[in-house]
Scaffold this motif. Structure first.
Motif, short mmCIF file in Angstrom:
data_model
loop_
_atom_site.label_atom_id
_atom_site.label_comp_id
_atom_site.label_asym_id
_atom_site.label_seq_id
_atom_site.Cartn_x
_atom_site.Cartn_y
_atom_site.Cartn_z
N LEU A 124 -14.12 9.12 2.16
CA LEU A 124 -12.77 8.81 1.68
C LEU A 124 -12.82 8.00 0.38
CD1 LEU A 124 -11.07 7.88 5.09
CD2 LEU A 124 -10.43 9.82 3.61
N ASP A 156 -8.99 10.27 -5.91
CA ASP A 156 -7.87 9.34 -5.77
C ASP A 156 -7.96 8.72 -4.37
OD1 ASP A 156 -5.71 8.06 -6.74
OD2 ASP A 156 -4.35 9.79 -6.68
N PRO A 157 -8.83 7.73 -4.19
CA PRO A 157 -9.09 7.22 -2.84
C PRO A 157 -7.91 6.43 -2.29
CG PRO A 157 -10.24 5.88 -4.46
CD PRO A 157 -9.59 7.01 -5.21
N PRO A 158 -7.85 6.29 -0.94
CA PRO A 158 -6.79 5.48 -0.34
C PRO A 158 -7.00 3.99 -0.66
CG PRO A 158 -8.42 6.06 1.31
CD PRO A 158 -8.80 6.80 0.06
N THR A 159 -5.92 3.22 -0.61
CA THR A 159 -6.06 1.76 -0.77
C THR A 159 -6.13 1.08 0.59
OG1 THR A 159 -3.66 1.35 -0.79
CG2 THR A 159 -4.72 1.85 -2.91
N HIS A 216 0.84 -1.21 0.00
CA HIS A 216 0.00 0.00 0.00
C HIS A 216 0.87 1.26 0.00
CE1 HIS A 216 -3.86 -2.05 0.58
NE2 HIS A 216 -3.18 -2.91 1.32
N ALA A 275 -3.94 10.15 1.97
CA ALA A 275 -5.11 10.58 1.20
C ALA A 275 -6.07 11.43 2.03
CB ALA A 275 -5.85 9.35 0.66
N GLY A 276 -6.00 11.28 3.34
CA GLY A 276 -6.88 12.06 4.19
C GLY A 276 -6.76 11.65 5.64
N ALA A 299 -5.16 6.39 4.44
CA ALA A 299 -5.94 7.41 5.14
C ALA A 299 -6.09 7.00 6.61
CB ALA A 299 -7.31 7.56 4.49
N GLU A 354 1.90 8.17 0.81
CA GLU A 354 1.01 9.30 0.57
C GLU A 354 -0.16 9.22 1.57
OE1 GLU A 354 -1.43 11.00 -3.26
OE2 GLU A 354 0.03 9.38 -3.59
N LEU A 392 -13.34 10.01 -2.90
CA LEU A 392 -12.27 10.89 -3.39
C LEU A 392 -11.88 10.49 -4.81
CD1 LEU A 392 -9.92 11.01 -0.24
CD2 LEU A 392 -11.44 12.84 -1.06
N ARG A 452 -0.87 4.55 -0.52
CA ARG A 452 -1.77 5.69 -0.34
C ARG A 452 -2.75 5.35 0.78
NH1 ARG A 452 -3.30 10.29 -2.69
NH2 ARG A 452 -5.54 10.74 -2.77
#
Lengths: 359, 359
Positions: free
Chosen positions: A254, A259-262, A201, A235-236, A205, A233, A257, A203
């Protein structure tokens, strides 16, 4: 010679034991020793000569004498009770508390103490009145605190009155007041991030508790530092109340978004269970489409329908430590020497990996 | 005249209060009354004349005097503590216990008692030794029992020794021993069957605990009687251990029948959660393809991912009743009159309907 003595003790024995059951006096008279000697058998056995001790112990067994706890308390000025305030029933929150209570009770017993439960009055007279009443009545020797809050007033209040206590949980403001044991939340979320990074992973949040919640800020810090250190990264970062439906709607945001988190790291199992619900709402499978982690390893986390990767608190060790910290302090007060410095202990939580990250 | 008296009490007051804090004696001397009068303010206020009472109470407040709990205990031969054995940590089972403990502590406090926790030793010395030690040391006035088993030996053991107790949970062998409050399991499963019949189910199965488990037999009886009364078909009755994986494999067996049930009534949430998993294993949706009910309303039952229809135990009322039964018995022992007959109370559980029956 011994014959006359034996007759004499027998008659004393009959007189002493019959009317009110066995007493310190009835045992002392039957053995022809002082009451202090019998008392020493219980409180300072090393002071009693071997053969006297064997004789008195046999008589104690014969009469079935047990020292009166209240009398011992008056003599030692100790109740041998540790006060613990039962938190109100959780229904979903506070998943580790029953294990904590068992650990504390067990650790206390091994040191000759019992746990006395009390509740905080719900009638608005405030939490301190319950503590004050127990101190006033000398009902307990000290307190075990849990469910500590960021600006908890109890530690300073008890310190000022020289009432011994030890806490499971820090104050995050002035953490130096009093002895405590706590779980290292930042280390926990950092290990969740490391686990997710290993799985590929990049990205992530975070869903946390409101800013100003000490425990929540600590766990959030672990996430922020670990993602930065691994150049991941973010994401939020969402911060809100600890409720399943809140987790569900924040996760939905979330996932919407561009570009959402994984992967989503949550400050609690409850918020993670909300994420789990949000994923299912969209036909996504946790651990395959999006990874989710919680914190606490509550019973729900281990359900086959859930399978939540989470952080388990070492609750038995926390219970053991908090009792030790308090009882050391009590032993210390008794000898009248200056107390040891307050002790603060951070325990590492353990990552429990389940399908929500590895399906 | 009063002037001289006041000076005299003032000097006594100074002497009495300073060195060791306020005592019964310091209050008595300051007021010019007997120690018994001050004691009566706490233990028998009706015996004290109105104006004396006001004067003594003012002095008690001024000095901040609190009666010593141990001294009161020695005088009244009461510890004002109710012993409760904390069950070992459940991790999934015993979902209602933390709520019970809060209810019991709260009910006890409202009657001037506190709860003392203890554990059963795990070293093979047997449960009775823990009860025996507390009785021997007069550490508690009586016991609250929970987690009662079918052939529980504690009730008869305590009765024989005239130790007051009250239980949450029946013995199913010789249920007439002692006072207890319990939840009507048969009524609970019967109401689950009635709910399923209303939804149109005609072919039901039951997953229960092993034969000989009193609670399990009681809940099974409710299922058998209610299906018979409503002329419903019984596809199967399985009896096994209370574990999720066991529920999962038993449900798989029931679903493999040539003529499988359309609804499965479970003796516990844990077994129902196993059914839930077995349905998902086969791509079936609980509440749409097959209905499932549990028992206990544990926190997991209410999760969005689960949504289990189940029976909620009235745990606050159970805690209130069990404390009342015990404290009545204590008050009774005190007056020395013959005790009231043992009292037995059955409370009805409430059906909580969720998606596992009504999606």
């Amino acid at each position: 010679m011994t014959g006359g003595f034996e007759r004499s003790t027998n008659s004393l024995r009959d007189r002493a034991v019959r009317p009110n059951g066995p007493t310190l006096t009835s045992v002392a008279e039957a053995c022809g020793v002082s009451r202090q000697t019998v008392s020493n058998i219980f409180n300072a056995p090393h002071k009693v000569q071997h053969e006297t001790r064997a004789r008195v112990e046999a008589e104690i067994a014969r009469q079935g004498y047990r020292p009166n706890r209240s009398a011992r308390s008056l003599r030692t000025h100790r109740s041998h009770l540790l006060g613990y305030c039962v938190p109100p029933p959780p229904r979903g929150g506070n998943a580790v508390m029953d294990g904590f209570l068992h650990a504390v009770t067990d650790a206390a017993e091994r040191r000759g103490y019992h746990v006395l439960l009390f509740t905080q009055p719900l009638d608005g007279t405030g939490p301190r009145s319950a503590y004050e009443a127990l101190i006033g009545h000398r009902a307990v020797d000290g307190f075990i605190l849990s469910d500590t809050t960021t600006g908890d007033g109890r530690q300073a209040w008890l310190s000022k009155r020289n009432v011994p206590f030890a806490a499971f949980g820090r104050r995050f403001v002035e953490p130096e007041i009093g002895s405590w044991v706590d779980v290292d939340g930042a280390a926990g979320t950092a290990s969740a991030v490391a686990h997710l990074a290993t799985l590929g992973h990049r990205r992530l949040a975070f869903i946390g508790w409101p800013i100003g919640s000490g425990v929540g800020d600590d766990r959030c810090r672990g996430f922020v530092e670990a993602t930065a250190a691994a150049s991941l990264e973010v994401a939020g970062i969402e911060r809100a109340e600890d409720r399943i439906d809140v987790g569900r709607s924040l996760a939905a945001r979330l996932l919407s978004l561009t570009d959402p988190p994984t992967a989503i790291v949550c400050v609690s199992d409850l918020l993670a269970l909300g994420c789990d619900a949000a994923l299912r709402d969209r036909g996504l499978t946790p651990g395959r489409d999006i990874a989710v982690t919680g914190f606490d390893d509550s019973p729900a986390a281990g359900l086959p329908a859930v399978g939540l990767t989470t952080l388990r608190q070492p609750i038995d060790r926390a219970g053991e430590h908090v009792v030790r910290l308090l009882v050391d302090r009590l032993a210390d007060t008794r000898t009248g020497t200056a107390g040891p410095a307050d002790e603060q202990i951070l325990l590492e939580p353990t990552l429990v990996v389940r399908t929500s990250t590895t399906r």
